[in-house]
Scaffold this active site. Sequence first.
Site, PDB file in Angstrom:
ATOM      1  N   GLN A  15       0.845  -0.960   0.080  1.00 19.50           N
ATOM      2  CA  GLN A  15      -0.013  -0.057  -0.241  1.00 19.50           C
ATOM      3  C   GLN A  15       0.956   1.413   0.088  1.00 19.50           C
ATOM      4  OE1 GLN A  15      -2.532   1.058   3.209  1.00 19.50           O
ATOM      5  NE2 GLN A  15      -1.075   0.117   4.626  1.00 19.50           N
ATOM      6  N   ASP A  42       9.041  -7.405  -5.152  1.00 18.37           N
ATOM      7  CA  ASP A  42       8.230  -8.049  -4.248  1.00 18.37           C
ATOM      8  C   ASP A  42       8.543  -9.242  -4.007  1.00 18.37           C
ATOM      9  OD1 ASP A  42       5.732  -8.301  -2.503  1.00 18.37           O
ATOM     10  OD2 ASP A  42       5.199  -6.219  -2.722  1.00 18.37           O
ATOM     11  N   ARG A  98       6.180  -2.901  18.404  1.00 21.31           N
ATOM     12  CA  ARG A  98       7.358  -2.994  17.666  1.00 21.31           C
ATOM     13  C   ARG A  98       8.259  -4.313  17.567  1.00 21.31           C
ATOM     14  NH1 ARG A  98       8.973   1.162  15.022  1.00 21.31           N
ATOM     15  NH2 ARG A  98      11.048   0.679  15.199  1.00 21.31           N
ATOM     16  N   ASP A 159       7.323  11.263  10.829  1.00 20.11           N
ATOM     17  CA  ASP A 159       7.086  11.967  12.337  1.00 20.11           C
ATOM     18  C   ASP A 159       7.317  13.338  12.169  1.00 20.11           C
ATOM     19  OD1 ASP A 159       6.798   9.249  13.470  1.00 20.11           O
ATOM     20  OD2 ASP A 159       8.979   8.984  12.668  1.00 20.11           O
ATOM     21  N   HIS A 187      12.069   5.765  15.287  1.00 20.79           N
ATOM     22  CA  HIS A 187      10.854   5.810  14.721  1.00 20.79           C
ATOM     23  C   HIS A 187       9.912   4.931  15.495  1.00 20.79           C
ATOM     24  CE1 HIS A 187       7.473   5.913  11.840  1.00 20.79           C
ATOM     25  NE2 HIS A 187       7.489   4.696  11.884  1.00 20.79           N
TER      26      HIS A 187
HETATM   27  N1  LIG Z   1       9.059   4.428   8.751  1.00 26.15           N
HETATM   28  C1  LIG Z   1       7.829   4.920   8.687  1.00 26.15           C
HETATM   29  O1  LIG Z   1       7.501   6.083   9.192  1.00 26.15           O
HETATM   30  C2  LIG Z   1       6.689   3.956   8.359  1.00 26.15           C
HETATM   31  C3  LIG Z   1       5.362   4.466   8.190  1.00 26.15           C
HETATM   32  C4  LIG Z   1       4.446   3.657   7.622  1.00 26.15           C
HETATM   33  C5  LIG Z   1       4.724   2.339   7.461  1.00 26.15           C
HETATM   34  N2  LIG Z   1       5.943   1.946   7.530  1.00 26.15           N
HETATM   35  C6  LIG Z   1       6.314   0.494   7.343  1.00 26.15           C
HETATM   36  O2  LIG Z   1       6.554   0.200   6.057  1.00 26.15           O
HETATM   37  C7  LIG Z   1       6.410  -1.150   5.787  1.00 26.15           C
HETATM   38  C8  LIG Z   1       5.154  -1.507   4.505  1.00 26.15           C
HETATM   39  O3  LIG Z   1       4.086  -0.985   4.691  1.00 26.15           O
HETATM   40  P1  LIG Z   1       2.805  -1.193   3.727  1.00 26.15           P
HETATM   41  O4  LIG Z   1       1.570  -0.515   4.409  1.00 26.15           O
HETATM   42  O5  LIG Z   1       3.318  -0.868   2.461  1.00 26.15           O
HETATM   43  O6  LIG Z   1       2.671  -2.829   3.912  1.00 26.15           O
HETATM   44  P2  LIG Z   1       1.937  -3.836   2.832  1.00 26.15           P
HETATM   45  O7  LIG Z   1       1.807  -5.024   3.610  1.00 26.15           O
HETATM   46  O8  LIG Z   1       0.935  -3.031   2.149  1.00 26.15           O
HETATM   47  O9  LIG Z   1       3.056  -4.049   1.985  1.00 26.15           O
HETATM   48  C9  LIG Z   1       4.325  -4.557   2.083  1.00 26.15           C
HETATM   49  C10 LIG Z   1       4.913  -5.319   0.871  1.00 26.15           C
HETATM   50  O10 LIG Z   1       6.180  -5.717   1.154  1.00 26.15           O
HETATM   51  C11 LIG Z   1       6.288  -7.118   0.412  1.00 26.15           C
HETATM   52  N3  LIG Z   1       7.413  -7.718   1.029  1.00 26.15           N
HETATM   53  C12 LIG Z   1       7.330  -8.473   2.078  1.00 26.15           C
HETATM   54  N4  LIG Z   1       8.716  -9.092   2.244  1.00 26.15           N
HETATM   55  C13 LIG Z   1       9.479  -8.646   1.254  1.00 26.15           C
HETATM   56  C14 LIG Z   1      10.664  -8.658   0.675  1.00 26.15           C
HETATM   57  N5  LIG Z   1      11.670  -9.560   1.250  1.00 26.15           N
HETATM   58  N6  LIG Z   1      11.107  -8.308  -0.405  1.00 26.15           N
HETATM   59  C15 LIG Z   1      10.237  -7.535  -1.077  1.00 26.15           C
HETATM   60  N7  LIG Z   1       8.992  -7.395  -0.884  1.00 26.15           N
HETATM   61  C16 LIG Z   1       8.594  -7.758   0.432  1.00 26.15           C
HETATM   62  C17 LIG Z   1       4.818  -7.839   0.653  1.00 26.15           C
HETATM   63  O11 LIG Z   1       4.743  -8.607  -0.177  1.00 26.15           O
HETATM   64  C18 LIG Z   1       3.859  -6.368   0.532  1.00 26.15           C
HETATM   65  O12 LIG Z   1       3.420  -6.365  -1.080  1.00 26.15           O
HETATM   66  C19 LIG Z   1       5.923  -1.745   6.952  1.00 26.15           C
HETATM   67  O13 LIG Z   1       7.034  -2.311   7.706  1.00 26.15           O
HETATM   68  C20 LIG Z   1       5.401  -0.579   7.824  1.00 26.15           C
HETATM   69  O14 LIG Z   1       5.252  -0.934   9.285  1.00 26.15           O
HETATM   70  C21 LIG Z   1       6.942   2.596   8.093  1.00 26.15           C
END
Ligand SMILES: NC(=O)c1ccc[n+]([C@@H]2O[C@H](COP(=O)([O-])OP(=O)(O)OC[C@H]3O[C@@H](n4cnc5c(N)ncnc54)[C@H](O)[C@@H]3O)[C@@H](O)[C@H]2O)c1
Length: 332
Positions: A15, A42, A98, A159, A187
Amino acid sequence: MLEPIKVVVTGAAGQIAYSLLYQIGKGDVFGQDQPIIMHLLDIPAMMGVLEGVVMEMMDCALPLVRGIVPTADPAVGFGDVEAAFLVGAMPRKEGMERKDLLAANVKIFKVQGQALDKYAKKTVKVLVVGNPANTNALICAKYAPSIPKENFTAMTRLDQNRAQAQIAARLGVGIESVRNVLIWGNHSSTQYPDARHALVKKGAEEVKVTDALPDTAWLQDQFVTTVQKRGAAVIAARKMSSAMSAAKAAGDHMRDWWLGTSDGSFVSMGVISDGSYNAPSDVVFSFPVSIKNKQWTIVQGLAIDDFSRGKIEQTGQELVEERQEALAVCED
Ligand SMILES: NC(=O)c1ccc[n+]([C@@H]2O[C@H](COP(=O)([O-])OP(=O)(O)OC[C@H]3O[C@@H](n4cnc5c(N)ncnc54)[C@H](O)[C@@H]3O)[C@@H](O)[C@H]2O)c1
């Protein structure tokens, strides 16, 4: 027009990527004169979904996008890339802490560090978004020894954007009137959002936020906890983690890294710590940085009072603990 660069986004079927790919493709991140070949990485199970994302990317008809390479093969995904958005990971679910995520995700970043080391350009700029972002960035750098540690950063820009928006709303001014709001540390819910060094435009003048908003109780309490808990609040409401705002922040982070910050302005980035401001060394800690020629420098000399010192220590301690857990997981 410049020569095209290769840029990888991992978790490309997820997403956050769904919003991020469009921003990159339309020139918001690397500039309007920078053509891009997009590598979309992916896992094998998501290749069907990724096909749909590729169709949509094509249908956006973006002139800067000179190629789209969907893949589940890290050798292809990381091949010759100059910038990497490491988004792919397991997202935090409602009620999940976390720490639960750490064990699941840190191994992904070990493998991706090894792949970057082998296949990416040595100058690659790596932004880790997947949580726990700071510690994942540390592990990724550790397993990519041929790439400078400075090239691995973690995202605390969401943030910072949240904090800036809270301050602007409280002051009743536009978001662009507020700058230099900071995030220190991890974070996570121990992060320290800090408005003590922030400035706000009032007419032709720029004044300190603490002078324009002399409400220490709000700045030390409600402001800090609102920003710390914003991610959890979004999950509680949306039943999914922040995505549109996370993608915007990832674009902001990389754009500033690529194109630089303006004089006197700084941004928050998780970078390898040299122990500045008494933060622990050798963890990825969010500091105020300024950026020139694609190199970040930690802003020095900001006055730190007892309140800030305590908060910096607390979030630093959490990062030291995460490092220990992550190293134990990786060495298994
Ligand atoms: N740093 C920040 O401020 C922040 C903010 C929001 C979300 N996040 C993090 O970002 C990450 C992604 O969030 P999202 O909502 O897009 O999740 P999501 O589940 O919609 O998408 C994650 C995607 O990563 C893929 N994936 C998993 N393992 C993989 C790998 N080894 N190689 C390649 N792709 C892989 C999954 O198949 C999926 O399509 C999460 O860890 C979330 O916690 C971080």
